[in-house]
Design a protein around this motif. Structure first.
Motif, PDB file in Angstrom:
ATOM      1  N   PHE A  23      15.796 -61.484  23.373  1.00  0.00           N
ATOM      2  CA  PHE A  23      15.875 -62.805  22.738  1.00  0.00           C
ATOM      3  C   PHE A  23      17.104 -62.827  21.836  1.00  0.00           C
ATOM      4  O   PHE A  23      17.713 -61.784  21.587  1.00  0.00           O
ATOM      5  N   PHE A  24      17.451 -64.019  21.345  1.00  0.00           N
ATOM      6  CA  PHE A  24      18.622 -64.106  20.465  1.00  0.00           C
ATOM      7  C   PHE A  24      18.395 -65.143  19.374  1.00  0.00           C
ATOM      8  O   PHE A  24      17.537 -66.030  19.501  1.00  0.00           O
ATOM      9  N   LEU A  25      19.176 -65.022  18.291  1.00  0.00           N
ATOM     10  CA  LEU A  25      19.138 -65.964  17.169  1.00  0.00           C
ATOM     11  C   LEU A  25      20.538 -66.500  16.925  1.00  0.00           C
ATOM     12  O   LEU A  25      21.495 -65.730  16.873  1.00  0.00           O
ATOM     13  N   ASN A  26      20.649 -67.814  16.758  1.00  0.00           N
ATOM     14  CA  ASN A  26      21.920 -68.397  16.349  1.00  0.00           C
ATOM     15  C   ASN A  26      22.044 -68.390  14.827  1.00  0.00           C
ATOM     16  O   ASN A  26      21.065 -68.135  14.120  1.00  0.00           O
ATOM     17  N   HIS A  63      22.194 -70.458  12.316  1.00  0.00           N
ATOM     18  CA  HIS A  63      21.386 -71.243  11.374  1.00  0.00           C
ATOM     19  C   HIS A  63      19.946 -71.405  11.857  1.00  0.00           C
ATOM     20  O   HIS A  63      19.215 -72.241  11.337  1.00  0.00           O
ATOM     21  N   ASP A  64      19.529 -70.585  12.838  1.00  0.00           N
ATOM     22  CA  ASP A  64      18.160 -70.667  13.352  1.00  0.00           C
ATOM     23  C   ASP A  64      17.151 -70.230  12.301  1.00  0.00           C
ATOM     24  O   ASP A  64      17.391 -69.298  11.521  1.00  0.00           O
ATOM     25  N   LYS A  65      16.015 -70.895  12.306  1.00  0.00           N
ATOM     26  CA  LYS A  65      14.838 -70.452  11.556  1.00  0.00           C
ATOM     27  C   LYS A  65      13.773 -70.184  12.626  1.00  0.00           C
ATOM     28  O   LYS A  65      13.299 -71.129  13.273  1.00  0.00           O
ATOM     29  N   ALA A  66      13.435 -68.925  12.837  1.00  0.00           N
ATOM     30  CA  ALA A  66      12.560 -68.563  13.959  1.00  0.00           C
ATOM     31  C   ALA A  66      11.368 -67.753  13.477  1.00  0.00           C
ATOM     32  O   ALA A  66      11.398 -67.155  12.403  1.00  0.00           O
ATOM     33  N   ALA A  67      10.300 -67.746  14.295  1.00  0.00           N
ATOM     34  CA  ALA A  67       9.100 -66.969  13.972  1.00  0.00           C
ATOM     35  C   ALA A  67       8.713 -66.102  15.157  1.00  0.00           C
ATOM     36  O   ALA A  67       8.872 -66.500  16.312  1.00  0.00           O
ATOM     37  N   ILE A  68       8.208 -64.906  14.842  1.00  0.00           N
ATOM     38  CA  ILE A  68       7.582 -64.053  15.862  1.00  0.00           C
ATOM     39  C   ILE A  68       6.078 -64.233  15.697  1.00  0.00           C
ATOM     40  O   ILE A  68       5.530 -63.992  14.619  1.00  0.00           O
ATOM     41  N   VAL A  69       5.396 -64.687  16.763  1.00  0.00           N
ATOM     42  CA  VAL A  69       3.946 -64.862  16.705  1.00  0.00           C
ATOM     43  C   VAL A  69       3.297 -64.034  17.806  1.00  0.00           C
ATOM     44  O   VAL A  69       3.953 -63.629  18.762  1.00  0.00           O
ATOM     45  N   GLY A  70       1.993 -63.804  17.655  1.00  0.00           N
ATOM     46  CA  GLY A  70       1.253 -63.022  18.632  1.00  0.00           C
ATOM     47  C   GLY A  70      -0.024 -62.498  18.010  1.00  0.00           C
ATOM     48  O   GLY A  70      -0.174 -62.532  16.783  1.00  0.00           O
ATOM     49  N   PRO A  71      -0.952 -61.978  18.826  1.00  0.00           N
ATOM     50  CA  PRO A  71      -2.220 -61.488  18.287  1.00  0.00           C
ATOM     51  C   PRO A  71      -2.012 -60.295  17.360  1.00  0.00           C
ATOM     52  O   PRO A  71      -0.955 -59.648  17.384  1.00  0.00           O
ATOM     53  N   ASN A  72      -3.051 -59.995  16.528  1.00  0.00           N
ATOM     54  CA  ASN A  72      -3.010 -58.782  15.707  1.00  0.00           C
ATOM     55  C   ASN A  72      -2.839 -57.570  16.622  1.00  0.00           C
ATOM     56  O   ASN A  72      -3.478 -57.486  17.669  1.00  0.00           O
ATOM     57  N   GLY A  73      -1.961 -56.648  16.220  1.00  0.00           N
ATOM     58  CA  GLY A  73      -1.751 -55.437  17.017  1.00  0.00           C
ATOM     59  C   GLY A  73      -0.774 -55.616  18.162  1.00  0.00           C
ATOM     60  O   GLY A  73      -0.545 -54.689  18.944  1.00  0.00           O
ATOM     61  N   ALA A  74      -0.159 -56.812  18.276  1.00  0.00           N
ATOM     62  CA  ALA A  74       0.778 -57.060  19.382  1.00  0.00           C
ATOM     63  C   ALA A  74       2.096 -56.324  19.176  1.00  0.00           C
ATOM     64  O   ALA A  74       2.842 -56.098  20.126  1.00  0.00           O
ATOM     65  N   GLY A  75       2.409 -55.958  17.904  1.00  0.00           N
ATOM     66  CA  GLY A  75       3.647 -55.212  17.636  1.00  0.00           C
ATOM     67  C   GLY A  75       4.718 -56.036  16.933  1.00  0.00           C
ATOM     68  O   GLY A  75       5.911 -55.733  17.036  1.00  0.00           O
ATOM     69  N   LYS A  76       4.289 -57.069  16.185  1.00  0.00           N
ATOM     70  CA  LYS A  76       5.270 -57.968  15.532  1.00  0.00           C
ATOM     71  C   LYS A  76       6.074 -57.217  14.463  1.00  0.00           C
ATOM     72  O   LYS A  76       7.304 -57.318  14.421  1.00  0.00           O
ATOM     73  N   SER A  77       5.381 -56.450  13.591  1.00  0.00           N
ATOM     74  CA  SER A  77       6.096 -55.674  12.561  1.00  0.00           C
ATOM     75  C   SER A  77       6.945 -54.581  13.205  1.00  0.00           C
ATOM     76  O   SER A  77       8.051 -54.283  12.736  1.00  0.00           O
ATOM     77  N   THR A  78       6.434 -53.988  14.282  1.00  0.00           N
ATOM     78  CA  THR A  78       7.199 -52.978  15.038  1.00  0.00           C
ATOM     79  C   THR A  78       8.509 -53.579  15.535  1.00  0.00           C
ATOM     80  O   THR A  78       9.573 -52.961  15.429  1.00  0.00           O
ATOM     81  N   LYS A 105      12.294 -72.403  16.291  1.00  0.00           N
ATOM     82  CA  LYS A 105      12.229 -71.536  17.472  1.00  0.00           C
ATOM     83  C   LYS A 105      11.051 -70.563  17.286  1.00  0.00           C
ATOM     84  O   LYS A 105      10.810 -70.082  16.179  1.00  0.00           O
ATOM     85  N   ILE A 106      10.324 -70.295  18.379  1.00  0.00           N
ATOM     86  CA  ILE A 106       9.191 -69.355  18.348  1.00  0.00           C
ATOM     87  C   ILE A 106       9.424 -68.271  19.393  1.00  0.00           C
ATOM     88  O   ILE A 106       9.766 -68.562  20.544  1.00  0.00           O
ATOM     89  N   PHE A 107       9.231 -67.007  18.972  1.00  0.00           N
ATOM     90  CA  PHE A 107       9.223 -65.877  19.907  1.00  0.00           C
ATOM     91  C   PHE A 107       7.767 -65.407  20.019  1.00  0.00           C
ATOM     92  O   PHE A 107       7.198 -64.878  19.063  1.00  0.00           O
ATOM     93  N   SER A 160      10.465 -67.024  24.652  1.00  0.00           N
ATOM     94  CA  SER A 160      11.077 -67.897  23.641  1.00  0.00           C
ATOM     95  C   SER A 160      10.729 -69.360  23.903  1.00  0.00           C
ATOM     96  O   SER A 160      10.722 -69.805  25.050  1.00  0.00           O
ATOM     97  N   TYR A 161      10.428 -70.065  22.810  1.00  0.00           N
ATOM     98  CA  TYR A 161      10.133 -71.502  22.871  1.00  0.00           C
ATOM     99  C   TYR A 161      10.950 -72.212  21.791  1.00  0.00           C
ATOM    100  O   TYR A 161      11.032 -71.723  20.657  1.00  0.00           O
ATOM    101  N   ASP A 162      11.516 -73.356  22.103  1.00  0.00           N
ATOM    102  CA  ASP A 162      12.162 -74.189  21.094  1.00  0.00           C
ATOM    103  C   ASP A 162      11.115 -75.062  20.425  1.00  0.00           C
ATOM    104  O   ASP A 162      10.176 -75.525  21.082  1.00  0.00           O
TER     105      ASP A 162
END
Length: 509
Positions: A23-26, A28-43, A227-229, A238-240
């Motif tokens: 995935f990529f960020l431009n 001035h993007d404000k983006a979020a990583i979402v997913g279930p607990n234990g999916a590896g977001k902090s990783t 933007k959502i990852f 990735s979703y806009d």
């Protein structure tokens, strides 16, 4: 483009957590990583910063890009005060300010070439000072201290006297003052009250750099991100758009995937029936046609079953009895701890079927109020009266109603001894605890897992009056949505404490 992640992979003890994520960020993007607990977001955040080594893949930052990272457990060990710690960030500006002040004094006594030289140096230094936004530096420090919920008196407190959550807030303040080109934030709203969260939203919305956030606060994400990852089963999609737009798009895609799967299954069954009929003719020509169709069918790329992949909690609240119309009456209620008066002369009532949220800043006594209503704490003054046929059940945010040494199986069976072993296992399976999971001890569970056990007990209580203290804490987004649906469908009465504005908007009457 400020950040590009290509084909990232990370495994722990043979289990792949991140699998070919790109995935990529431009800028001035404000983006979020979402997913279930234990999916590896902090990783995933730790892979981006290099705090965790990548098994495969590349992370590329724009040349000269500055990066700031707020972990979930940042701590600052220092004898400096909050104000002193934050002022350290603007020290280069303060040093330049002192330099300008010194030059001003020297210019009063300089003449000729010396004065011209000083004037040139002063003009250059003043230009640098303006580029660094020096005139607003001190007010930025003050604004951030107030914005993050610290009082004027708090500003002079040493960091060593602060709680872990308060230290995290100071760390966040330092990060915002540094103004890096890219900020990574892991659960930034965890230790903030509603006022501070709203302040942070406004700050980030107007932030000139790029922001990448991990958060379970859907209202917060709705206001900030474009933007959502979506991280699921190690893959990133990735979703806009903001969080609500993402859920609508994802739901539409899931429906399309289900239709495509069902259509393919119907076609496969049709082809198998034709093949069977051709073989039944038992003639050379028909057998060859059957074999030809079989070869074509074998080449079809089978779609994954979307129903198998999705496992959700089965949560619904069904009261055994209907309460009277008057459920709760609170009159002239007061409570203080020492000199700290939380509330006095508090009056309100609840009718059957009302779903009511209690809101307020940290430390205003919301949890204390629930505990008094539930009989866990005595009031200093006033009365709490429950109506006829009112049966309460309490969801405690600290999960103190759970017994840490018991297994999940024991926790349910000891509370409801009439349940058979199969019934206990089926109930735990409905809350995603299967196989040997049922023999885990409560003390070894994550916050999200304890939340699911508490919800299972709440459901089994069949109460008609639910008292919930921060029920969405530690739940992943899917679980929050399931809880929302269960509360909206509940015919009984609900009184809850929450900072989750999305949840409140969806459930409170």
């Amino acid at each position: 483009m400020i950040l590009n992640a290509a084909h990232l992979k990370k495994s722990f003890v043979g289990e792949t957590v991140i699998d070919d994520a790109s995935f990529f960020l431009n800028e001035h993007d404000k983006a979020a990583i979402v997913g279930p607990n234990g999916a590896g977001k902090s990783t995933l955040l730790n892979l981006l910063t290099g705090e965790l080594p990548r098994d495969e893949g590349e992370v590329t930052l724009k040349k000269g890009c500055t990066l700031g990272y707020l972990h979930q457990d940042n701590t600052l060990d220092s004898e400096l005060t909050i104000e002193e710690e934050l002022t350290k960030v603007i020290q280069p500006i303060l040093d330049l300010e002192a330099e300008l002040s010194l030059m001003q004094r020297e210019m009063k006594h300089a003449e000729g070439a010396a004065l011209e030289k000083l004037l040139a140096a002063y003009t250059e230094a003043e230009h640098r000072y303006e580029l660094m936004d020096g005139y607003a530096a001190r007010s930025r420090v003050t604004g951030i201290i107030r914005g993050l919920g610290f009082s004027e008196a708090d500003a002079t407190r040493p960091l060593s006297s602060l709680s872990g959550g308060q230290k995290t807030r100071v760390f966040l303040g330092k990060l915002l003052l540094e103004q890096p080109d890219l900020i990574l934030l892991d659960e930034p709203t965890n230790h903030l009250d509603l006022e501070s969260i709203e302040w942070l939203e406004t700050y980030l919305m107007n932030y000139a750099g790029a922001v990448l956030i991990v958060s379970h606060d859907r209202f917060f994400l709705d206001r900030i991100v474009n933007k959502i990852f979506d991280l699921n089963h190690g893959k990133v999609t990735s979703y806009d758009g903001n969080y609500t737009q993402f859920t609508e798009k994802k739901e539409a895609l899931a429906e399309a995937a289900a239709r495509a799967y069902e259509n393919q299954q119907a076609e496969i069954k049709h082809q198998e029936a034709v093949i069977q009929k051709l073989r039944a003719f038992n003639r050379e020509k028909s057998i060859k046609r059957a074999e030809s169709r079989e070869k074509l069918l074998d080449k079809v790329e089978r779609l994954d079953n979307p129903y198998e992949a999705k496992k959700d909690m089965a949560l619904y609240f069904t009261p055994d009895e209907v309460s009277g119309n008057d459920v709760l009456s609170v009159e002239h209620l007061g409570k203080a701890f020492g000199d700290n008066v939380l509330f006095s002369d508090l009056n309100f009532s609840l009718k059957r079927g009302e779903h009511v949220a209690i809101m307020g800043g940290n430390g205003t006594g919301k949890t204390t109020l629930l505990k008094i209503i539930n009989g866990l704490l005595p009031p200093d003054s006033g009365t709490v009266t429950l109506g006829t046929k009112v049966f309460c059940s309490y969801y405690d945010q600290e999960h103190q109603v759970l017994h840490p040494e018991k297994t999940l199986f024991e926790e349910l069976q000891d509370t409801w001894p009439d349940m058979t072993n199969t019934e206990v296992r089926n109930m735990l399976a409905a809350f995603l605890f299967t196989g040997d999971d049922v023999f885990k001890r409560i003390k070894d569970l994550s916050g999200g897992e304890r939340g699911r056990v508490s919800l299972a007990k709440l459901m089994l209580s069949h109460a008609n009056f639910l008292l919930l203290d921060e029920p969405t804490n530690h739940l992943d987004m899917e679980s929050k949505e399931i809880l929302e649906r269960a509360i909206r469908a509940f015919p009984g009465t609900v009184l809850y404490v929450s900072h989750d504005r999305y949840f409140i908007n969806r459930t409170a009457t």
